[in-house]
Design a protein around this motif. Structure first.
Motif: not given
Ligand SMILES: [Zn+2]
Lengths: 85, 238
Positions: A29-30, A64-65, B103-105, B142-144
């Motif tokens: 998630d961005i 993203l921006a 996110y909160l959870n 992860e993205t990398i």
């Protein structure tokens, strides 16, 4: 007078095609709260890195921006980083 | 009946003054939110954080995150109420979604500071089957890993452009050391960019335009913020 010579080392090399990392895993998630992620798409001066250098697709670059700007507003990442030389 | 939506509210409290009093202020704001929202989902205290630039001559503040469901005219009213509070340096209300609830959870299963600095223990286990090979993946990696995989794929794929093949073939030797190299590579690309090199000769003009750009960006941000920020921004300019 002096004609500026073209340095062959400066020629633009063909960019290798990269797939957008956010399209590849959609569960990332961005988000302005994920500061570590946003920081990687901002250079050492605090500017958003253009997508031609990061290989992000237009859709995700927009997102993203937006999130980077939100994080900036909340002082989570800087607007400008002054580098003195 | 007006439309109902999920909203995220981030409030930055002034760090100066009595700590207990500030923490009491958190509850004051929470009750304010609870009163105006149709459903209060939760709250997360980020604790004291350093600012990356001073806000109203302060260098740090307490970040508190609220999540709630409300009717669409509530954020405007809420923003107005928050502006009146002198303990609040800045606040931002944005539309949330199911991700913000997730996110909160996640935060409530683990304290916030653990998630920020080390890998969260339980949430990672949930994600492991998706990533498959990562043993200790903080969110960053992860993205990398993905981009690494793709680079290797690029090499395997027969491409018609010979020039690009050569460049991509030379790369795999660089790959094994992971994260840092990837980011360095990106920055190097920027530096090597011929346009940039050429433009450095006109560096004076460039610097000026850079500054203008950044100013513009701040102004842009004001506009984007809309209801969220204008009051707070003015304060910081003073
Ligand atoms: Zn994408």
């Amino acid at each position: 007078m002096m004609e500026r010579k073209r340095n062959p080392r400066n020629r633009r090399e063909p960019r290798k095609h990269r797939k957008c990392p956010f399209c590849a895993n959609s569960h990332i998630d961005i988000d302005y709260k994920n500061i570590d992620l946003l920081k990687r798409y901002v250079n050492d001066r605090g500017k958003i890195i253009p997508r031609k250098n990061t290989g992000i697709c237009a859709k995700h670059q927009r997102r993203l921006a937006k999130e980077i700007k939100r994080a900036r507003f909340l002082a989570l990442i800087p607007y400008v980083v002054y580098t003195y030389r | 009946m007006a439309k109902e939506k999920i909203y995220e509210l981030m409030v930055i409290f002034d760090s100066q003054g009595d700590e207990a009093e500030i923490h009491r202020e958190f509850d004051v704001v929470q009750s304010l939110v609870e009163k105006r929202s149709t459903e209060f989902i939760g709250r997360a205290d980020w604790g004291l954080k350093e600012f990356k630039y001073p806000i109203t001559k302060r260098n740090s503040g307490y970040y508190v995150y609220f999540l709630f469901k409300a009717e669409i005219d509530t954020p405007v009213q809420l923003a107005h109420a928050l502006k009146m509070n002198e303990k609040i340096l800045r606040h931002m209300i944005i539309a949330g979604n199911s991700r913000s609830v997730e996110y909160l959870n996640k935060l409530h299963s683990e304290p916030i500071h653990k998630i920020e600095h080390t890998e969260p223990v339980e949430p990672v286990k949930e994600e492991l089957p998706i990533i498959e090979k990562a043993v200790e993946p903080p969110v960053e990696n992860e993205t990398i890993e993905v981009s690494k995989e793709e680079e290797t794929q690029d090499v395997v794929e027969p491409s018609t452009e010979t020039a690009s093949e050569i460049t991509s073939e030379s790369e795999p030797s660089n790959e094994p050391s992971a994260e840092i190299e990837e980011t360095v590579e990106i920055q190097e690309e920027i530096k090597e960019d011929p346009e940039v090199v050429r433009e450095q000769e006109q560096s004076d003009e460039n610097n000026e335009s850079d500054e203008n750009e950044d100013n513009n960006r701040i102004e842009e941000q004001k506009e984007i913020g809309g209801i969220e920020n204008d009051g707070a921004e003015k304060k910081s300019e003073e």
